[in-house]
Design a protein around this motif. Structure first.
Motif, PDB file in Angstrom:
ATOM      1  N   MET A   1      58.394 127.213  28.360  1.00 54.63           N
ATOM      2  CA  MET A   1      57.882 126.003  28.960  1.00 54.63           C
ATOM      3  C   MET A   1      56.864 126.332  30.046  1.00 54.63           C
ATOM      4  N   SER A   2      57.091 127.435  30.757  1.00 54.75           N
ATOM      5  CA  SER A   2      56.161 127.784  31.825  1.00 54.75           C
ATOM      6  C   SER A   2      54.783 128.124  31.258  1.00 54.75           C
ATOM      7  N   GLN A   3      54.751 128.707  30.070  1.00 54.31           N
ATOM      8  CA  GLN A   3      53.462 129.018  29.449  1.00 54.31           C
ATOM      9  C   GLN A   3      52.703 127.749  29.085  1.00 54.31           C
ATOM     10  N   PHE A   4      53.424 126.711  28.681  1.00 53.79           N
ATOM     11  CA  PHE A   4      52.789 125.434  28.364  1.00 53.79           C
ATOM     12  C   PHE A   4      52.148 124.831  29.605  1.00 53.79           C
ATOM     13  N   PHE A   5      52.907 124.770  30.703  1.00 50.10           N
ATOM     14  CA  PHE A   5      52.361 124.212  31.940  1.00 50.10           C
ATOM     15  C   PHE A   5      51.163 125.025  32.432  1.00 50.10           C
ATOM     16  N   THR A   6      51.273 126.327  32.329  1.00 51.05           N
ATOM     17  CA  THR A   6      50.181 127.183  32.774  1.00 51.05           C
ATOM     18  C   THR A   6      48.942 126.980  31.909  1.00 51.05           C
ATOM     19  N   ALA A   7      49.123 126.892  30.601  1.00 46.97           N
ATOM     20  CA  ALA A   7      47.990 126.688  29.694  1.00 46.97           C
ATOM     21  C   ALA A   7      47.317 125.341  29.932  1.00 46.97           C
ATOM     22  N   VAL A   8      48.116 124.299  30.118  1.00 51.11           N
ATOM     23  CA  VAL A   8      47.557 122.974  30.384  1.00 51.11           C
ATOM     24  C   VAL A   8      46.814 122.977  31.722  1.00 51.11           C
ATOM     25  N   GLY A   9      47.414 123.593  32.718  1.00 53.75           N
ATOM     26  CA  GLY A   9      46.765 123.667  34.027  1.00 53.75           C
ATOM     27  C   GLY A   9      45.455 124.433  33.984  1.00 53.75           C
ATOM     28  N   VAL A  10      45.447 125.543  33.262  1.00 50.95           N
ATOM     29  CA  VAL A  10      44.216 126.329  33.142  1.00 50.95           C
ATOM     30  C   VAL A  10      43.149 125.538  32.393  1.00 50.95           C
ATOM     31  N   ALA A  11      43.535 124.831  31.343  1.00 52.59           N
ATOM     32  CA  ALA A  11      42.565 124.008  30.599  1.00 52.59           C
ATOM     33  C   ALA A  11      41.971 122.933  31.498  1.00 52.59           C
ATOM     34  N   MET A  12      42.798 122.316  32.318  1.00 46.43           N
ATOM     35  CA  MET A  12      42.296 121.294  33.237  1.00 46.43           C
ATOM     36  C   MET A  12      41.349 121.891  34.276  1.00 46.43           C
ATOM     37  N   LEU A  13      41.695 123.052  34.796  1.00 45.17           N
ATOM     38  CA  LEU A  13      40.838 123.685  35.790  1.00 45.17           C
ATOM     39  C   LEU A  13      39.531 124.178  35.178  1.00 45.17           C
ATOM     40  N   ILE A  14      39.571 124.596  33.910  1.00 36.11           N
ATOM     41  CA  ILE A  14      38.330 124.982  33.226  1.00 36.11           C
ATOM     42  C   ILE A  14      37.424 123.768  33.067  1.00 36.11           C
ATOM     43  N   PHE A  15      38.004 122.624  32.689  1.00 37.55           N
ATOM     44  CA  PHE A  15      37.221 121.393  32.614  1.00 37.55           C
ATOM     45  C   PHE A  15      36.590 121.086  33.965  1.00 37.55           C
ATOM     46  N   CYS A  16      37.351 121.207  35.023  1.00 36.54           N
ATOM     47  CA  CYS A  16      36.828 120.906  36.363  1.00 36.54           C
ATOM     48  C   CYS A  16      35.707 121.863  36.747  1.00 36.54           C
ATOM     49  N   ALA A  17      35.851 123.139  36.418  1.00 36.67           N
ATOM     50  CA  ALA A  17      34.809 124.110  36.749  1.00 36.67           C
ATOM     51  C   ALA A  17      33.524 123.823  35.968  1.00 36.67           C
ATOM     52  N   ILE A  18      33.667 123.559  34.666  1.00 32.41           N
ATOM     53  CA  ILE A  18      32.484 123.265  33.853  1.00 32.41           C
ATOM     54  C   ILE A  18      31.830 121.975  34.310  1.00 32.41           C
ATOM     55  N   TRP A  19      32.628 120.953  34.555  1.00 31.44           N
ATOM     56  CA  TRP A  19      32.059 119.674  34.975  1.00 31.44           C
ATOM     57  C   TRP A  19      31.425 119.782  36.361  1.00 31.44           C
ATOM     58  N   ILE A  66      49.869 124.315  37.095  1.00 33.36           N
ATOM     59  CA  ILE A  66      49.972 125.764  37.281  1.00 33.36           C
ATOM     60  C   ILE A  66      51.132 126.099  38.208  1.00 33.36           C
ATOM     61  N   VAL A  67      51.305 125.333  39.270  1.00 34.42           N
ATOM     62  CA  VAL A  67      52.431 125.563  40.177  1.00 34.42           C
ATOM     63  C   VAL A  67      53.753 125.360  39.437  1.00 34.42           C
ATOM     64  N   MET A  68      53.829 124.316  38.607  1.00 27.50           N
ATOM     65  CA  MET A  68      55.057 124.099  37.832  1.00 27.50           C
ATOM     66  C   MET A  68      55.303 125.240  36.857  1.00 27.50           C
ATOM     67  N   GLY A  69      54.230 125.754  36.252  1.00 24.05           N
ATOM     68  CA  GLY A  69      54.372 126.875  35.349  1.00 24.05           C
ATOM     69  C   GLY A  69      54.876 128.122  36.045  1.00 24.05           C
ATOM     70  N   VAL A  70      54.410 128.348  37.254  1.00 29.40           N
ATOM     71  CA  VAL A  70      54.861 129.507  38.029  1.00 29.40           C
ATOM     72  C   VAL A  70      56.314 129.319  38.469  1.00 29.40           C
ATOM     73  N   MET A  71      56.679 128.108  38.831  1.00 31.56           N
ATOM     74  CA  MET A  71      58.036 127.846  39.306  1.00 31.56           C
ATOM     75  C   MET A  71      59.070 127.889  38.186  1.00 31.56           C
ATOM     76  N   THR A  72      58.655 127.646  36.951  1.00 34.70           N
ATOM     77  CA  THR A  72      59.617 127.619  35.836  1.00 34.70           C
ATOM     78  C   THR A  72      59.649 128.927  35.060  1.00 34.70           C
ATOM     79  N   VAL A  73      59.053 129.971  35.563  1.00 35.82           N
ATOM     80  CA  VAL A  73      59.073 131.265  34.872  1.00 35.82           C
ATOM     81  C   VAL A  73      60.510 131.761  34.791  1.00 35.82           C
TER      82      VAL A  73
END
Length: 76
Positions: A1-19, A66-73
Motif C-alpha cells: 500500500m505504501s508503494q501505491f501512495f508513493t507512486a500517486v504522490g510522485v505522479a502528482m508532484l511530477i504534474f506540478c513540476a511540469i505545469w 508521499i508522507v502517507m506512503g512513508v508512514m505506511t512502510v
C-alpha cells in the motif's frame, strides 16, 4: 500500500513540476502572444484555467500521499 501512495504522490508532484515550468515559460503569456490563440480556442483556455486552479491542491495532495506512503512502510 505504501508503494501505491508513493507512486500517486510522485505522479502528482511530477504534474506540478511540469505545469509550474510550463506556466513560467508559456502559459502566463507575458507578451500577450497567446491572447489570439485563446480567442480561437476557448476550450484550451478553459483547460489552462482548470489546471491553474488544481495546481496547488494537487501539490498538497501529492505531498500528503508521499508522507502517507512513508508512514505506511512495512504495515500490511
Amino acid at each position: 500500500m505504501s508503494q501505491f501512495f508513493t507512486a500517486v504522490g510522485v505522479a502528482m508532484l511530477i504534474f506540478c513540476a511540469i505545469w509550474g515550468y510550463s506556466w513560467l515559460e508559456v502559459w502566463r503569456d507575458p507578451k500577450g502572444e497567446l491572447a489570439d490563440f485563446y480567442a480561437r480556442h476557448p476550450r484550451t483556455k478553459a483547460w489552462v484555467s482548470l489546471a491553474n486552479r488544481l495546481w496547488v491542491p494537487t501539490l498538497f495532495a501529492g505531498l500528503v500521499s508521499i508522507v502517507m506512503g512513508v508512514m505506511t512502510v512495512g504495515k500490511s
